[in-house]
Structures are given as C-alpha cells and as structure tokens.
Design a protein around this motif. Structure first.
Motif, PDB file in Angstrom:
ATOM      1  N   SER A  76     -18.424 -12.087 -70.305  1.00 50.22           N
ATOM      2  CA  SER A  76     -18.043 -11.150 -69.485  1.00 50.22           C
ATOM      3  C   SER A  76     -16.976 -11.697 -68.742  1.00 50.22           C
ATOM      4  O   SER A  76     -17.388 -12.691 -67.989  1.00 50.22           O
ATOM      5  N   THR A 107     -15.059  -3.955 -58.350  1.00 48.11           N
ATOM      6  CA  THR A 107     -15.803  -4.415 -59.520  1.00 48.11           C
ATOM      7  C   THR A 107     -16.212  -3.427 -60.304  1.00 48.11           C
ATOM      8  O   THR A 107     -15.997  -3.172 -61.543  1.00 48.11           O
ATOM      9  N   VAL A 108     -16.772  -2.343 -59.496  1.00 45.95           N
ATOM     10  CA  VAL A 108     -17.262  -1.171 -60.358  1.00 45.95           C
ATOM     11  C   VAL A 108     -15.792  -0.427 -60.781  1.00 45.95           C
ATOM     12  O   VAL A 108     -16.120   0.312 -62.085  1.00 45.95           O
ATOM     13  N   ALA A 167     -15.003  -6.207 -52.809  1.00 47.61           N
ATOM     14  CA  ALA A 167     -15.478  -6.839 -54.162  1.00 47.61           C
ATOM     15  C   ALA A 167     -16.512  -5.963 -55.013  1.00 47.61           C
ATOM     16  O   ALA A 167     -16.217  -5.569 -56.146  1.00 47.61           O
ATOM     17  N   ALA A 168     -17.251  -5.039 -54.111  1.00 48.00           N
ATOM     18  CA  ALA A 168     -18.227  -4.259 -54.776  1.00 48.00           C
ATOM     19  C   ALA A 168     -17.418  -2.937 -55.415  1.00 48.00           C
ATOM     20  O   ALA A 168     -17.513  -2.678 -56.611  1.00 48.00           O
ATOM     21  N   ILE A 169     -16.553  -2.379 -54.654  1.00 51.60           N
ATOM     22  CA  ILE A 169     -15.834  -1.425 -55.193  1.00 51.60           C
ATOM     23  C   ILE A 169     -14.971  -1.771 -56.165  1.00 51.60           C
ATOM     24  O   ILE A 169     -15.008  -0.965 -57.150  1.00 51.60           O
ATOM     25  N   MET A 195     -14.488  -1.852 -63.700  1.00 51.34           N
ATOM     26  CA  MET A 195     -15.273  -1.936 -64.958  1.00 51.34           C
ATOM     27  C   MET A 195     -15.195  -0.482 -65.555  1.00 51.34           C
ATOM     28  O   MET A 195     -14.838  -0.403 -66.598  1.00 51.34           O
ATOM     29  N   VAL A 248     -17.436  -7.985 -48.929  1.00 50.15           N
ATOM     30  CA  VAL A 248     -18.521  -7.202 -49.794  1.00 50.15           C
ATOM     31  C   VAL A 248     -17.882  -6.116 -50.222  1.00 50.15           C
ATOM     32  O   VAL A 248     -17.964  -5.528 -51.577  1.00 50.15           O
ATOM     33  N   LEU A 249     -17.443  -5.181 -49.410  1.00 53.08           N
ATOM     34  CA  LEU A 249     -16.959  -3.515 -49.673  1.00 53.08           C
ATOM     35  C   LEU A 249     -15.992  -3.802 -50.660  1.00 53.08           C
ATOM     36  O   LEU A 249     -16.064  -3.387 -51.888  1.00 53.08           O
ATOM     37  N   THR A 280     -13.936  -9.622 -59.496  1.00 49.86           N
ATOM     38  CA  THR A 280     -14.652  -9.347 -58.510  1.00 49.86           C
ATOM     39  C   THR A 280     -14.212 -10.778 -57.233  1.00 49.86           C
ATOM     40  O   THR A 280     -14.190 -10.628 -56.071  1.00 49.86           O
ATOM     41  N   LEU A 307     -15.882 -10.030 -66.297  1.00 50.54           N
ATOM     42  CA  LEU A 307     -15.755  -9.242 -64.828  1.00 50.54           C
ATOM     43  C   LEU A 307     -15.780  -9.847 -63.604  1.00 50.54           C
ATOM     44  O   LEU A 307     -15.207  -9.597 -62.692  1.00 50.54           O
ATOM     45  N   GLY A 308     -16.473 -11.016 -63.788  1.00 51.97           N
ATOM     46  CA  GLY A 308     -16.250 -11.901 -62.262  1.00 51.97           C
ATOM     47  C   GLY A 308     -15.213 -12.170 -61.738  1.00 51.97           C
ATOM     48  O   GLY A 308     -15.182 -12.447 -60.611  1.00 51.97           O
TER      49      GLY A 308
END
Lengths: 456, 379
Positions: free
Chosen positions: B54, B114-115, B110-112, B118, B107-108, B60, B56-57
C-alpha cells in the motif's frame, strides 16, 4: 515444575464460537427492544444529566460567581473535572492504539468500547474549560481565526496548547473509531431486516464491500492512525500537565508532571474501562469475548501504573526536600498535614495502597474485588487532581493571600451532570453500535487465519 | 442468459485456506480484474493476490509534513509579521513554545488526510450503488464466508469458463452478478435536482443559523458581554439623579489630579510683574520648548512665530510674535497668555504643563533673537 510452551498463543476468545455466532451475539442488543434495566439505567443517567443542565443554566445566568471559586483558588472543580475526564479517555487510546502497535491480540475484544469511552470522556472533559472561561458563548476566540481586530491567540501559552491538544485528540479519536466501525456497519447493513436500518447503515458504511483490495489499504491506515494516536495520547496529557508545570505556583512547577500525569491518566482510564466492561459483559452475555483474562490483564496494567503514580507521589516529596526550597517543602507538608489532608490521604490510600491487592492472582480474577478496587481508584484519581489544583492555589507564597476553597452546590451539580452525559452517551452507544469490533474479533478466533503450510 | 449486463461471476469458499489457494490459482490463470471478499483481513492475502504494498503512507507523509510546515509558518506570520508582540521578554519567533501546536496540527492533518484520501479518493466512497451490494454473495462474505469475484471486464473473461474454474477450485456456491438499472446510470448525480435542492436548503439553513447565532443570539439574555456591567456609563442617562444625567459636575473648588490652580487668572499685569522664569536656557529645555511650540503653537503662529497660520483662514491669524510689543514683554506676560489665553486664543493650561510652558517661553525668546538679531548676539 510445569513447563509452558510460550510459542503457542492462547486463544483470546473462549469457547471457539463460529463467525456467525459472533455476529449474532454482538448485534443482539441492536436488534432487540431495550430491556427494563436499560430503561432504568438511562433514566438515572438522564436525571444526572438534567441536574448538570440545571446547574449549567444557573452558571450561565449568574456567571461563574455561582461556583465556589474565588481568589486565591480560581481553578476549582472545573479544572479538576477537566483533568479527571481527559485522563479517563486515555485508556481507550492506549488500548486501541498502543496495544495494537504492541500486537496484543487480546485488545480486540475491548478496543471498540474503550475507544467509545475515550470519545465520550473527552466530550465531558471539553465541557469544563469551555464553561470555565466565564462567558462560554465567546469561546470562538480560543481558535486563531482572522478577525477585524487583527487579534491572535497566544501561541506560547500552555492553555492554548491545550485547545489544540484536546481538539486534535477528540478529532483523531473519532476518526480512528469511525474507521474501525466502517466494516462493522457494512456487516450490519447486510444483516439489516428493516428498511430504515438498512439506509442508516448504508450511509455510515459508505458502501464498504469487504474487498481485500480495500482491506490492504485499510490495515495500513489503521496502522498509521495507531502510530499517530500513540504519541498523540502521550502529548495530550503532557500538555494538560503543562497547564500546571509551566506556571510558577509551588507544587506545580515540576518536571515530573508530564510522565506522572500520563501514568495517572492510564491508571484511572483502565479502572473506568474495567468497571464498564464488567457491566457490559454481564448484561450482553459477552463473557466469552470479553473474558476474565482481559480483565486480569487490565488489572495488571492498573497495578503497574498505580505503582508509577505512587512513585511520583514519593518523588515529589523527595524533590521538595532535596531542592531545599522552603516554599516547595511547605506545600508538600501542607498537602499531607494541612486543611486538605483528608483529600490527600484518600488519594494515597485509593491510588497506592488499595491497588496492591492486585498482587494476588485470586483477587485479580475476582469480579467483585476488582470492581470495588476500580471504583476506588477512580475516586482516588479524582482526589489526586483535587489535591494538585486546590492545595497549591489555596496556600502559595504569600500567607496574607491564603484562602480556603469550598465547592458550591452548582459545582457538584455540574460534576454529576458530566457523569450523566458520559453514561447517557454510553447507554445510547451500546444500543446503536456494536460494542465489540466484529471484524477484529472474527480475525482472532481460532481457525480464522489461513495456516501457512507448504507454499509459504 | 438474459438482457441484463453482467458484472462478474463470484464464488463462495468456506475456509481461509481455500480462499488463499483459490486466489493464487486465479493469479496463475492470468486473471487481472478479480477481487477477494472476506469479513476481516486475511494474513497472506496480499501475496496470494499479488498486490503491491500500500502506498497510503505517502499521503500521510506529505500531509503530515505540510501540516507541520503550515503550523510553523502560520505562527511565525502571526507573531513576527502580522502582530509582533513580545511575550515574557522572549524572541518573537519562539521555536520551543511553538512545538506543541506544530505537533498537534501535524497529527491532525496527517490523520484526516490519510483517512479522507483512502476512503474518498482511493476507494471512491461513498458508493452504495455497486453491483455487489444487496446480493446474497455480499451478505455471506459480510458474515462468515470468503468470496472470489472475477469481473466481466477481464480480458480472459468467459462466463461459463469462469464458473467452471471457480467450481474446480472448490467453491461451494457460484453466482452470476448483474448490474441493475440504477447502477448503470452514467449521468452525474451531482446535477440531480433533488441533490441541488438539498444543497440549497443546507446552505440556507447553515447561513441563516450562523447569522442568527453571531448577530442576534449572542446579544440576547443570558449571553452578555464585558461592556455590559452594573455601572453608569459616561454620557448616559440615569434616573438616580434629579437632573437625569449619568455624569456629575465636579464639586465646587475641586482640582483635577496633577493640575495646579493659576492664581493670576484674568490679571495679565500682575502675571507680568510677579512671575519669574526660573527655567535655564539649556539645550534640553529648548528642545522641549521647540517640540511643544511646534505641536501647540505653530498651527496658528507659524513654525517661526511669524503669524503665518497653516489653518488657511479657518481660524483668525494671530499677529507676529516678533513685534516690538511682544519682544519687550516680560517672560511672565508670555507665560500668562499661554496659560490664560488672550482674545480668541484659548487657555493651553490643560495641554502644556507649567515647566513646558516656561520652555516654550524660552524657545520664543530664541526665535525672537534669531529674527531680530542684535550686534551683541554675535559674540
């Protein structure tokens, strides 16, 4: 001596249920009418919530003068409760993220519920700083947004870091939780018999197809989120502790605060998760999925973090003596022997002494004993925050400005209300969303994974 | 078989080992457009399906770093450019204090992303009108079976061949899955009138609620603002006093703070006689005098006291300060005019302190001797 083969992983789910049986037992609360005990529980929690709402209304109309806070103790129940609730939330992220990274398969049974608790606890926590501002309808100023005053927030203030930390923590926890829920919503969608349920679950599942081309990225996303949630959860309570540690109040201005706060947060959070799971597994017949082994492991975590907290208490006294700082020394003697000594000794006995019972395997595996200890730990951890906030403020450098803090009835009302909010949300959660992650638990039961023989 | 469009042929398998074997065989048989469906991720399936790792990283990484850079740049812009404010004597750009916020924004972001990346970009979700939805096949792989789907768009696809291929691999059931009418529609659903109406209603409700909240609700009881206090504001009406004015006249004989009463009010002769200039003609005093003169005197009297007003007739021009009359006045007389005013000139006692008035007098003397220099001044 009995030899143990450590190469064989023990099963984390008891009784070898089939995949379909897991679906049936976990989704039963969603497909059946609520029981009488559920109605009783939600009327109690709803009443508590109502008490909180009335107390909040009084606070809105009369201002924070309705509370017990005054000079010199300007941080009372509001900040105590804030730190308490943020701490409760930390267990959820620890279970869902840190234990995931550590490949602890036993986490699957309890992760969903613990994450839900995180979200609800952070909601309760977020309420307190917002009302603490005095005029909560102006809380928009907490965020840096372009405005005609050309006025910005102070990016060097720990209180502003808190705004970012808690809101990020809430958002990321919610995303993490939702990502975990998507496959379960798809399963619920395919099980749904009524049209309305099917539409609702279709919307929330986003059209998930259980495709392995998706699972591949999904597992990567889960890993990335876990990787981010881990430093995030540590940063949140570190920043909460900065609210105190960056100030110059005696008893607050210490570098031990960040690790001490994080350990305390995990301690109280695990106690709360353990308490709630004991009830859930009994009510919904999930004893084979949330097993006694789970609870025992959680008790071990509580014992460990309890010892860390006890070490921090001792170290605070040692540093006060070792620093040779008269004010620091006075503050700690005042905690143990002063007007709030009763709170201090409740804290020490509940957090340090009582968890020592968990050294005994028999007590660690006794539901009644662990439930009582869990409740006491949370009492103790609440008093820890009370001791930190109130004793330091009530007697600082100037004896002429000492004071005594007594909470008003509205302080207590809002505190009760926060529990009402927490329990009401939890009760709604257990009736609308599977309390155990279906896809994760299915993946760890015996025979769920291919045996890698021959070609691999 | 019928007039519907075929999406795929799909087979169900009962155990994880069977599905791993089946997907390996499918790859070996050369099928590309196939997928495996299982209620949970299976270990080893990526290799069995021959999937690349994947990526996906990277999403991120990119959005995490962008979040960090944005947060740092934003705080730098706020604290250094837009509103420089020294806090605690520290430099304007305080990297250590900016780290917590930078971390949280990283963090915020990257997390948002990424999801979001995806789900909405890579998977093209939400998609509830896929042909596999609502089939018996999907209901079973959702619960406890493992399914393998070979799509009709695969180059080697042949319905009968694929069916027998799946059966030969040990599939317990084989389905032919067709598109239904809704799923074949190619028109853009964004332009669906119902959807547009939904957008309009949402926009109206959100903007209306925002307007009401920010402009009306926040000014209603019990919401109050800091300016609203239990006190009488200046220039406001108040029924407590008989005359209805909120503001009061000072008590007879009251003196404002820092204000010394002037005892020669209306007595220019006495002032000229008794007031003595005790301020020495030093450079510092003259500087103060010049400054005050240019602020308070020069608009009417002109920069050099020649009576060349800059007010262009909006206020009567005063006579020059270089006249014989003014030059022969005592310092006290000039001081009196500044303090008490003369003709249309008002008192400047409120604006210029006593010391500064004497400095202005000294400065006027310098101006006068500059314009009408005597022989003795050259020495």
């Amino acid at each position: 001596m009995r030899s143990i083969d450590y190469s064989i992983e023990p099963s984390v789910v008891e009784g070898k249920p089939t995949l379909a049986a897991i679906d049936d037992v976990v989704t039963r609360p969603l497909d059946t009418k609520p029981t009488t005990s559920w109605y009783v529980a939600i009327s109690i929690s709803g009443t508590m919530l109502l008490v909180g709402i009335i107390s909040l209304a009084v606070t809105f109309i009369f201002g924070v003068g309705a509370w017990g806070v005054n000079q010199p103790v300007g941080w009372g129940f509001d900040i105590v409760n804030f730190v308490f609730w943020v701490g409760i939330g930390h267990a959820g992220t620890l279970i869902s993220a840190i234990l995931f990274l550590l490949r602890q398969r036993w986490r699957t049974g309890i992760a969903r519920f613990a994450e839900a608790m995180t979200i609800f606890a952070v909601m309760c926590a977020g309420l307190f700083p917002l009302i603490h501002t005095g005029r909560p309808w102006l809380d928009g100023y907490l965020m840096p947004y372009p405005n005609q005053h050309s006025l910005w927030v102070n990016f060097t203030s720990p209180l502003l870091w808190d705004v970012f930390a808690v809101s990020t923590y809430f958002t990321v926890s919610l995303i993490f939780w939702y990502v975990g829920l998507i496959p379960d919503f798809a399963t619920l969608r395919d099980r749904a018999t009524s049209k309305i349920k099917k539409i609702i679950y279709s919307i929330f599942s986003l059209g998930w197809r259980h495709s392995n081309r998706h699972w591949q990225h999904y597992e990567m996303a889960y890993l990335i989120l876990a990787g981010f949630a881990t430093p995030l959860v540590l940063s949140v309570h570190t920043i909460v502790s900065f609210d105190f540690a960056v100030s110059v109040i005696p008893g607050w201005h210490t570098t031990i605060f960040p690790p001490y706060f994080v350990a305390g947060a995990v301690f109280s959070g695990f106690a709360m998760v353990q308490n709630m799971l004991i009830l859930i597994r009994k009510i919904f017949n999930l004893k084979h999925i949330i097993t006694l082994d789970h609870l025992e492991k959680m008790n071990k975590v509580m014992l460990t973090t309890g010892l860390m907290v006890g070490y921090a208490y001792a170290m605070e006294f040692f540093i006060a003596w070792y620093s040779g700082n008269a004010t620091e020394q006075f503050v700690f003697l005042n905690r143990a022997l002063g007007p709030y000594a009763w709170a201090y000794w409740i804290m020490v006995s509940c957090n340090v002494l009582i968890p020592q019972f968990f050294w005994f395997k028999k007590l660690r595996r006794s539901i009644v004993v662990m439930f009582i200890i869990g409740v006491l730990v949370n009492v103790g951890m609440w008093f820890e925050r009370f001791v930190i906030v109130v004793t330091s403020l009530s007697r600082d450098y100037l004896p002429s400005s000492w004071g005594h803090y007594i909470p008003s009835i509205f302080d207590i009302g809002i505190f009760i209300g926060s529990f009402g909010l927490f329990f009401t949300l939890l009760l709604l959660f257990i009736k609308t969303v599977p309390v155990v992650s279906l896809s994760e638990v299915k993946a760890v039961i015996d025979g769920a994974q291919p045996t890698h023989g021959g070609r691999h | 078989m019928n007039n519907k469009t075929l999406y795929s042929v799909s087979g169900l398998f009962n155990t994880p080992n069977e599905i791993i074997h089946a997907s390996e065989e499918t790859v070996n048989a050369g099928y590309k457009k196939f997928d495996v469906h299982s209620p949970y991720p299976l270990h080893g399936m990526n290799q069995a399906m021959n999937l690349k790792p994947s990526k996906l990283g990277f999403i991120t990484l990119i959005f995490g770093l962008s979040g960090a850079a944005f947060a740092l740049a934003f705080m730098w812009w706020v604290n250094v450019i837009e509103y420089p404010l020294v806090i605690g004597g520290k430099p304007l750009f305080q990297l250590p204090a900016f780290i917590p916020v930078t971390f949280e924004v990283t963090v915020l972001s990257a997390a948002i992303f990424t999801v979001v990346g995806m789900l909405f970009v890579m998977f093209k979700f939400p998609n509830n009108s896929h042909p596999l939805h609502d089939t018996d096949y999907m209901k079973k792989v959702s619960a406890d079976k493992y399914g393998l789907t070979i799509q009709s768009i695969d180059l080697q696809f042949d319905e009968n061949k694929v069916t027998s291929f799946l059966k030969s691999l040990g599939a317990s059931e084989v389905f032919s899955i067709h598109y239904d009418g809704e799923e074949l529609r190619t028109d853009n659903k964004i332009f669906n009138p119902k959807f547009i109406l939904f957008l309009i209603v949402t926009a109206a409700v959100v903007s209306g609620a925002t307007y009401f909240t920010l402009n009306k609700l926040l000014f209603m009881s019990p919401f109050n603002w800091m300016v609203e206090q239990d006190r009488v504001n200046p220039q406001s009406k108040n029924e407590f006093f008989a005359d209805g004015f909120g503001m009061r006249e000072p008590v007879e004989g009251a003196i404002s703070r820092g204000f010394t009463p002037y005892k020669f009010k209306g007595q220019p002769e006495n002032a000229a006689r008794y007031l003595i200039n005790s301020l020495p003609m030093t450079e510092i005093n003259l500087k103060i005098g010049k400054e005050k003169f240019e602020i308070f005197c020069s608009p009417c009297h002109g920069n050099f006291g020649k009576g060349d007003s800059r007010l262009k007739g909006q206020f009567p021009n005063p006579p020059t300060l270089h006249s014989e009359k003014v030059r022969t006045w005592s310092d006290g007389a000039i001081f009196h005019v500044i303090t008490d005013g003369q003709n249309v000139m008002p008192s400047h006692a409120q604006q210029i302190s006593i010391e500064e008035r004497w400095a202005v007098v000294n400065y006027i003397r310098v101006l006068q001797s500059a314009v009408n220099a005597k022989e003795s001044d050259l020495k």
